[in-house]
Design an enzyme around this catalytic site. Structure first.
Site, PDB file in Angstrom:
ATOM      1  N   SER A   1      -1.027  -2.878  -5.073  1.00  0.00           N
ATOM      2  CA  SER A   1      -0.219  -2.750  -3.859  1.00  0.00           C
ATOM      3  C   SER A   1       0.293  -1.314  -3.726  1.00  0.00           C
ATOM      4  CB  SER A   1       0.921  -3.770  -3.892  1.00  0.00           C
ATOM      5  OG  SER A   1       1.594  -3.834  -2.671  1.00  0.00           O
TER       6      SER A   1
ATOM      7  N   HIS B   1      -3.429  -4.467   0.887  1.00  0.00           N
ATOM      8  CA  HIS B   1      -3.179  -5.657   1.734  1.00  0.00           C
ATOM      9  C   HIS B   1      -3.910  -5.455   3.067  1.00  0.00           C
ATOM     10  CE1 HIS B   1       0.009  -7.010  -1.012  1.00  0.00           C
ATOM     11  NE2 HIS B   1       0.490  -5.778  -0.974  1.00  0.00           N
TER      12      HIS B   1
ATOM     13  N   GLU C   1      -6.438  -8.006  -0.462  1.00  0.00           N
ATOM     14  CA  GLU C   1      -5.728  -8.664  -1.554  1.00  0.00           C
ATOM     15  C   GLU C   1      -6.718  -9.345  -2.505  1.00  0.00           C
ATOM     16  OE1 GLU C   1      -2.914 -11.297   0.246  1.00  0.00           O
ATOM     17  OE2 GLU C   1      -1.645  -9.654   0.993  1.00  0.00           O
TER      18      GLU C   1
END
Length: 340
Positions: A178, A220, A247
């Site tokens: 992330s 993402h 993801e």
């Protein structure tokens, strides 16, 4: 007369001795400089030093990686570490202790024997000896998610970052998920653009840690519809590759200048090398974005990309498996028809 001559000889000998003593530090310094110069020349000839191409590996994870079932991405990461030491950095997160417990438990269960925690709340803590010592003998560093700006503003230009760079340069592994993945790039996208048409004013960037050279990394990716802002980032920096990672998906950047995708999602490569026009530099920031001549590649599990040639390659082994499965299905269908 003999005494006088002997005295002169002793005086001369003493004088020569003092001169020799005085010259020894200079000779020693000259020898040291000679050794240093030879070492520098040898390092240049061998390609070692800070400018040498890193021999390590980067794991760029798009976030929300599987932590409960097959754990494919984290298992690959742990396998690369082997018997080495892993340092988990929670600099990006406001929940550092909780994330540390999660990843410590995960990696320990995967066989990583030595796991340490790198955590701090302020930049002025980076020079403290205990934090520097955490990275001693580390084989891998893993950045958790959170806010990428917390990573870069706390680490940029510090001795801690220099040690992480050295780990990577000498063949170690640096990973991030992330926000931790975004921070690995040369530039980072920050902020979240509104839904709808991408305006020029919505593209906000800041320098990253720079381990992934000439890359802008976004995470993402499909889940949060970030293709618009990655296109804008590449339009502003056409020499850089835009890398969007879904993801539960990762990009593994090898030392040979290639990377491959692993995981259940896709990796998107935005190449602006042949970009012919963009309105990104025009005065009106309320206009919609125009970008002409950009290439977009989509990679799935096993697919590779050559950073130097900017060319993708499909996963041949996977294609062969699919072909074999197709033949089996055709055979089964033919048998069924024959029975009818």
């Amino acid at each position: 007369m003999a005494g006088t001559h002997n005295g002169r000889r002793r005086t001369a000998a003493g004088k020569n001795g003092r001169q020799a003593d005085a010259q020894r530090p200079k000779q020693k310094a000259a020898e040291n400089n000679g050794h240093k110069n030879r070492r520098v020349k040898r390092e240049k000839a061998e390609g070692s030093g800070a400018n040498r191409a890193p021999s390590g590996v980067l794991f760029v994870i798009g976030g929300a990686e599987d932590r409960e079932d097959t754990k494919v991405i984290l298992s690959h990461f742990a396998e690369r570490i082997g018997s080495g030491k892993l340092v988990i950095s929670t600099l990006a997160s406001g929940y550092a202790d909780e994330l540390w417990e999660v990843y410590h438990t995960l990696f320990s269960s995967m066989g990583v024997k030595r796991v340490d925690h790198l955590c701090m709340n302020h930049r002025d803590e980076t020079s403290e000896v205990p934090r520097l010592d955490v990275l001693a003998n580390a084989k891998a560093v893993f950045f958790t998610g959170g806010d990428q700006l917390k990573i870069t503003t706390r680490l940029g230009g510090t001795a801690l970052l220099e040690r992480i760079e050295e780990i990577y340069r000498r063949g170690g592994i640096v990973g991030g998920t992330s926000a931790g993945a975004t921070a690995l790039g040369a530039m980072m996208l920050v902020g979240s653009p509104q839904e709808g048409i991408c305006k020029l004013s919505e593209i906000q960037m800041a320098p990253g840690l720079g381990l992934a050279k000439n890359m802008i990394i976004d995470q993402h990716f499909s889940e949060r519809g970030r293709i618009r802002r990655l296109l804008g980032a590449v339009a502003e920096n056409p020499r850089m590759l835009g890398i969007g990672v879904d993801e539960d998906t990762a990009v593994v950047v090898e030392s040979d200048g290639t990377f491959h995708a692993i995981g259940s999602g896709a990796v998107y490569v935005v190449d602006g090398h042949d970009l012919s026009y963009t309105n990104i530099s025009e005065v009106s920031f309320n206009r919609a974005m125009s970008v002409f001549g950009v290439k977009l590649h989509t990679l799935s599990n096993g697919d590779r990309f050559d950073i130097h040639s900017r060319q993708p390659a499909h996963a041949r082994a996977d294609v062969e498996v699919l072909d074999a499965e197709s033949q089996l299905l055709k055979g089964a269908a033919s048998s069924e028809v024959a029975r009818l």
